[in-house]
Design an enzyme around this catalytic site. Sequence first.
Site, PDB file in Angstrom:
ATOM      1  N   LYS A  14      -7.327  -2.783  10.388  1.00  0.00           N
ATOM      2  CA  LYS A  14      -8.589  -2.633  10.507  1.00  0.00           C
ATOM      3  C   LYS A  14      -9.273  -3.742  10.198  1.00  0.00           C
ATOM      4  CE  LYS A  14      -8.090   0.376   6.815  1.00  0.00           C
ATOM      5  NZ  LYS A  14      -6.691   0.342   6.978  1.00  0.00           N
ATOM      6  N   ARG A  89     -13.237   7.358   2.929  1.00  0.00           N
ATOM      7  CA  ARG A  89     -11.898   7.317   3.056  1.00  0.00           C
ATOM      8  C   ARG A  89     -11.584   8.882   2.585  1.00  0.00           C
ATOM      9  NH1 ARG A  89     -10.002   2.168   2.406  1.00  0.00           N
ATOM     10  NH2 ARG A  89      -7.970   1.829   1.479  1.00  0.00           N
ATOM     11  N   ARG A 129       1.642 -10.344   5.119  1.00  0.00           N
ATOM     12  CA  ARG A 129       0.083 -10.868   5.195  1.00  0.00           C
ATOM     13  C   ARG A 129      -0.286 -11.503   4.102  1.00  0.00           C
ATOM     14  NH1 ARG A 129      -3.902  -6.005   4.909  1.00  0.00           N
ATOM     15  NH2 ARG A 129      -2.875  -5.445   3.300  1.00  0.00           N
ATOM     16  N   ARG A 162      -1.885 -10.251  -1.654  1.00  0.00           N
ATOM     17  CA  ARG A 162      -2.621  -8.985  -2.328  1.00  0.00           C
ATOM     18  C   ARG A 162      -1.404  -8.290  -3.273  1.00  0.00           C
ATOM     19  NH1 ARG A 162      -6.000  -5.444   1.884  1.00  0.00           N
ATOM     20  NH2 ARG A 162      -5.105  -4.078   0.708  1.00  0.00           N
ATOM     21  N   ARG A 173       0.056   3.871  -1.127  1.00  0.00           N
ATOM     22  CA  ARG A 173      -1.264   4.012  -0.607  1.00  0.00           C
ATOM     23  C   ARG A 173      -1.005   4.723   0.730  1.00  0.00           C
ATOM     24  NH1 ARG A 173      -1.153  -2.465   0.308  1.00  0.00           N
ATOM     25  NH2 ARG A 173      -2.723  -1.914   1.663  1.00  0.00           N
TER      26      ARG A 173
END
Length: 216
Positions: A14, A89, A129, A162, A173
Amino acid sequence: MINLILMGPPGAGKGTQAQKLIAEFHLPQISTGDILREAKRAGTPLGKQAASFMDTGKLVPDELVIGLVEERLGKPDTRDGFILDGFPRTVPQGHALAAMLEKHGLKITRVVVIDVADRQQLVARVTGRWSCPKDSAVYHLKNKPPRAAGVCDLCGTALVQRADDTPEKLTKRLAEYDAFAPALIAFYRSQGLVTELDGERPADEVYQSLKKAVGR
Ligand code: AP5
């Protein structure tokens, strides 16, 4: 006009796709994840409240998130289009968004769901990431390394990982996504707004499909 909602599981791409749209169409990106992480870093009351949820991979309560999106959508730069990344969400967030948009005479033009069914691919994406805390640029150790190791190509800021990008937290998640996203997708599908894209393809290919989906 592009008034877009980007949905998809954690690591679907996203943020990556939002950055591509920003570079080409100069739209503001409203990422609730980025806003909440910034509030957490700054130690604001909102950040402190959100931290306990984010750190365990849970969704932050609707009432905390809705208020901050309302404030952001009220700014004049959203009148020529916007990208909502990670909001709404839940169905209550979807209803709240509809009410705030109506107040400003705006409506959602498209909801794009980036699908990545291969969960191992999501693990590899989030654990590799690195992102820029200043401008939200997203990198990956293998798929999209920065030009200079550990430094943002755009602004030179040191990249960070993160806290919720561990395999254990990703599992939580994903469970939250599976619990709340199907009803929200059905809510937007009933309004004829949903396009689903195969997010397992290279990011540039996904972007070409995304542009078609938003009519560009
Ligand atoms: P948030 O920050 O929104 O995280 P998320 O939804 O889990 O999504 P990610 O940011 O992890 O993934 P992405 O899809 O943007 O992937 P990216 O492009 O970075 O939310 C974090 C937390 O905040 C939530 O858990 C919750 O606690 C809270 N929160 C936020 N919004 C909320 C809300 N509305 N309500 C309640 N709570 C909320 O890509 C990932 C990696 O993959 C990158 O390294 C990238 O380079 C790579 N990559 C991307 N695309 C490709 C591709 N096509 N091929 C190969 N690699 C790719």
